[in-house]
Every structure is written in C-alpha cells, then in structure tokens.
Design a protein around this motif. Structure first.
Motif, short mmCIF file in Angstrom:
data_model
loop_
_atom_site.label_atom_id
_atom_site.label_comp_id
_atom_site.label_asym_id
_atom_site.label_seq_id
_atom_site.Cartn_x
_atom_site.Cartn_y
_atom_site.Cartn_z
N VAL A 125 -171.42 -56.68 -120.07
CA VAL A 125 -171.07 -56.78 -118.64
C VAL A 125 -170.62 -58.18 -118.26
O VAL A 125 -170.23 -58.41 -117.12
CB VAL A 125 -172.25 -56.36 -117.74
CG1 VAL A 125 -172.65 -54.92 -118.00
CG2 VAL A 125 -173.46 -57.29 -117.90
N ASN A 126 -170.67 -59.11 -119.20
CA ASN A 126 -170.27 -60.48 -118.89
C ASN A 126 -168.80 -60.53 -118.46
O ASN A 126 -167.92 -60.07 -119.17
CB ASN A 126 -170.46 -61.38 -120.11
CG ASN A 126 -170.14 -62.83 -119.82
OD1 ASN A 126 -170.51 -63.36 -118.77
ND2 ASN A 126 -169.44 -63.48 -120.73
N GLY A 127 -168.57 -61.07 -117.27
CA GLY A 127 -167.21 -61.19 -116.76
C GLY A 127 -166.74 -60.02 -115.92
O GLY A 127 -165.62 -60.06 -115.39
N LEU A 128 -167.58 -58.97 -115.77
CA LEU A 128 -167.15 -57.82 -114.97
C LEU A 128 -167.08 -58.18 -113.50
O LEU A 128 -168.00 -58.76 -112.94
CB LEU A 128 -168.12 -56.65 -115.15
CG LEU A 128 -168.05 -55.85 -116.45
CD1 LEU A 128 -169.01 -54.67 -116.38
CD2 LEU A 128 -166.63 -55.34 -116.71
N SER A 158 -167.87 -69.69 -112.09
CA SER A 158 -167.20 -69.25 -110.87
C SER A 158 -167.92 -68.04 -110.31
O SER A 158 -168.80 -67.47 -110.95
CB SER A 158 -165.72 -68.94 -111.14
OG SER A 158 -165.59 -67.98 -112.17
N CYS A 159 -167.55 -67.64 -109.11
CA CYS A 159 -168.30 -66.59 -108.41
C CYS A 159 -167.55 -65.26 -108.46
O CYS A 159 -166.45 -65.16 -109.00
CB CYS A 159 -168.58 -67.00 -106.98
SG CYS A 159 -167.12 -67.44 -106.03
N ASP A 160 -168.23 -64.23 -107.91
CA ASP A 160 -167.66 -62.90 -107.72
C ASP A 160 -167.50 -62.11 -109.01
O ASP A 160 -166.63 -61.23 -109.10
CB ASP A 160 -166.32 -62.96 -106.99
CG ASP A 160 -166.48 -63.44 -105.55
OD1 ASP A 160 -167.52 -63.13 -104.95
OD2 ASP A 160 -165.59 -64.14 -105.06
N PHE A 161 -168.30 -62.38 -110.02
CA PHE A 161 -168.36 -61.49 -111.17
C PHE A 161 -169.73 -61.61 -111.82
O PHE A 161 -170.46 -62.56 -111.60
CB PHE A 161 -167.23 -61.78 -112.19
CG PHE A 161 -167.35 -63.11 -112.89
CD1 PHE A 161 -168.11 -63.23 -114.05
CD2 PHE A 161 -166.70 -64.23 -112.41
CE1 PHE A 161 -168.20 -64.44 -114.71
CE2 PHE A 161 -166.79 -65.45 -113.05
CZ PHE A 161 -167.55 -65.55 -114.21
N ILE A 162 -170.08 -60.61 -112.61
CA ILE A 162 -171.37 -60.58 -113.30
C ILE A 162 -171.30 -61.53 -114.49
O ILE A 162 -170.34 -61.53 -115.26
CB ILE A 162 -171.71 -59.17 -113.79
CG1 ILE A 162 -171.83 -58.20 -112.60
CG2 ILE A 162 -173.00 -59.18 -114.60
CD1 ILE A 162 -172.95 -58.52 -111.64
N LYS A 163 -172.35 -62.34 -114.63
CA LYS A 163 -172.43 -63.25 -115.77
C LYS A 163 -173.56 -62.80 -116.69
O LYS A 163 -174.72 -62.78 -116.30
CB LYS A 163 -172.68 -64.68 -115.31
CG LYS A 163 -172.84 -65.67 -116.46
CD LYS A 163 -172.92 -67.09 -115.97
CE LYS A 163 -173.28 -68.04 -117.10
NZ LYS A 163 -172.37 -67.92 -118.25
#
Length: 331
Positions: free
Chosen positions: A155-158, A97-102
């Motif tokens: 940072v995953n999910g931030l 999904s979009c709008d977060f750091i992966k």
C-alpha cells in the motif's frame, strides 16, 4: 519487544525536544502524550500501545528550525497518512509528502530524515511489531496467515485508499475511555489490517514472488529507483539512467520492476502522474494545460486522453464531480 512506547517512540521523542505531558486533555486519556518544548516548536505526539503488539499514534506539531532526525529503529512495520508534511527521508531515500498512504518496514535499520521548518507535521499511523505479525497472527489463524510485511509495502504510495484514510481519521478523532477505548483501537487495527490485506492480495503475492526470485540487493536497488521516480515523475525519465541507478542492465530492470510492482516503468510513471493530476484538479484552480505541464505532459490533449483512460472521465468532468462532492459534504 517489551515496551513499544519505550523502544519505538521515546528515544526519538526525547532526543528531539519532546517531554511527557500527562495532563494534556486534547487526546484520548488511554494513550500517552508528549509535548514539544517551546524553544523547538509547538504541538504534540500521542500514542496508544496495546499489549505491546501494536500501537496507534497521532503527530501534530511544527518545528521552528529544520530538523535532522536520525535514530536506530527496532524491528516493526507501519502505515501512516500525512495530512501535512515537508521533508526528505535520507535513509531510505524518499521525499516526504502528503495525501497518500506511507508503508514502512524498518528491518532494524538506521532512519535518517530532514523535516522542514514552519510546515506542520500532521499524520496518523499504526505500528505493528514482530510479536504480532510473526507470532500472534500465525497462532490465531493457522494455515491462513499472510505476511503483513509485503501487504504493508503493497500500500506504500497509494493515493486512492479512502477507506483506510477514513479509518485513520476516526482513530485521530476518537476520545473514548476505559474498555470502550481498548476495544475501539483493537477493532480499528484489525479493520485496517483487513483492508490492507484485501487491497494488496495481488501486489502482496507479486512482492513475495519477487522476494524469492530477486536478491536482497536487487530489491533495495529497485526501491531506490522507485523512490527516484516518485520524486521525478513529472520530468522526462529515460530507461538507461534508471538502469544505472539500479546497477542493472536495461532488460533486467524492466523484468525486475514488473516482477516487483506488477506494472511496467511507463505504467508506474503514468499512475503517479494521474494521481497528482487528480489532486490538482480537486484542490487547485490551475487550468487543464497548466496541470498537464505540472505532471509532465507538454501536450494537453495527450494528457486528457490518458486521464480519461485512467479515470473514465475527462479532466473537466472529474473537476466538476469532485467540486460537487466537496460542496455536498460541507452542507
């Protein structure tokens, strides 16, 4: 690794209908562009590789049919930000999904994912290979080196990392040439690593401690539980089935989850709900009650109480503030 382009990108690109497009002028000429075959979809993939230590890349394409992607990854770590995507990672299990750091750590594993047709895949990212994070940085900063793998996963999910999102968009829009371009990309990657290390110092220390204290299987099981929560945070989640997923007792799951994430399962779920609520308040016309129900709260007053505790503003105040900022930025 001898060639990032050949070993990381090309096998996956060629297998899924992309071909080299050396005449494409839409992207920085210092990188390499691949174009998607017209019978598969439309759009491009672009990457710049620096001395086979790191790479930056831009994805901007859409498939006409659902794509099942499977490839054996070499060792690398990466971060990226999706402006648009729809799909599911099957291995490891996770919704795209979009709008977060992966953040991603390949560990040389098999990657499997499904990308949905007709939904544009737009993202910008950075790939770091072991020669950089295990050799180059250790030699350059002896005694100060920090493990980038734990930082990238930290940072995953931030969803609240605007500095890094802005940096990635600067990479996406850059069109310089020659030594100026090389210096630009080298500088931006160094800046990104600095931001990530600073952002994740407490989380990285926690992850490193958890890695020493928990088995690899326990960490994998926790990653599965976390991915499940990420996909189902708006539902009513109970500890017992989560413990079964993790192959742990409930007491061990609570202890291990906090050890690895520095928060309880309840706190983690609330953070996911609040971030989703922030996005809906800023980007939708749903009313407060609808948003509360969308993120998992039957009682809108309880939602408002938790949202104010999380952000320092009521949902209505937050919506007015974000609308005001957006209006100012478009003038």
């Amino acid at each position: 690794m001898k060639d990032i382009m050949t070993e990381v990108y090309v096998p996956c690109l060629v297998a899924n209908g992309f071909y080299p497009d050396h005449c494409n002028a839409q992207y920085c000429s210092e990188g390499t562009c691949y174009t998607l075959a017209s019978d598969k979809g439309k759009g491009h993939f672009w990457a710049y590789c620096h001395h086979n230590l790191f790479s930056v890349y831009v994805q901007d394409f859409v498939f006409y049919e659902d794509l099942f992607l499977q490839y054996q990854q070499p060792d690398y770590i990466s971060i990226n930000y999706y402006d648009s995507v729809s799909g599911e990672e099957l291995e490891p299990g996770n919704r795209l999904s979009c709008d977060f750091i992966k953040g991603h750590m390949s560990c040389g594993s098999l990657y499997q994912a499904i990308y949905h047709k007709h939904v544009p895949i737009r993202s910008t990212g950075i790939v770091i290979i072991p020669e950089f994070y295990e050799t180059y940085l250790k030699n350059k900063y002896p005694g100060e080196y920090e493990d980038l793998r734990s930082a990238f996963m930290g940072v995953n999910g931030l969803g609240d990392f605007p500095e890094l999102v802005l940096l990635l968009r600067q990479i996406r829009n850059y069109r310089g040439t020659g030594i100026g371009a090389k210096l630009f990309y080298e500088g931006k990657v160094a800046e990104a690593l600095s931001l990530i290390v600073e952002k994740t110092k407490p989380a990285a220390a926690s992850y490193a401690y958890a890695a020493r204290s928990l088995s690899g299987q326990d960490l994998d099981n926790l990653a599965f539980v976390t991915a499940y929560i990420d996909d189902h945070f708006a539902e009513e989640l109970h500890l017992e089935p989560l413990a079964r997923m993790a192959c742990m007792g409930m007491t061990k799951l609570k202890y291990s989850f906090k050890l690895a994430t520095q928060c309880t399962i309840t706190e983690y779920i609330q953070k996911k709900r609040m971030h989703c609520a922030e996005q809906l308040l800023a980007n939708s016309e749903l009313n407060i009650n609808q948003i509360a129900q969308s993120v998992g709260y039957k009682n809108s007053s309880r939602f408002c109480e938790l949202f104010r505790k999380h952000t320092g503003a009521t949902p209505n105040e937050y919506r007015k503030l974000t609308k005001s900022i957006l209006s100012m930025s478009t003038k």
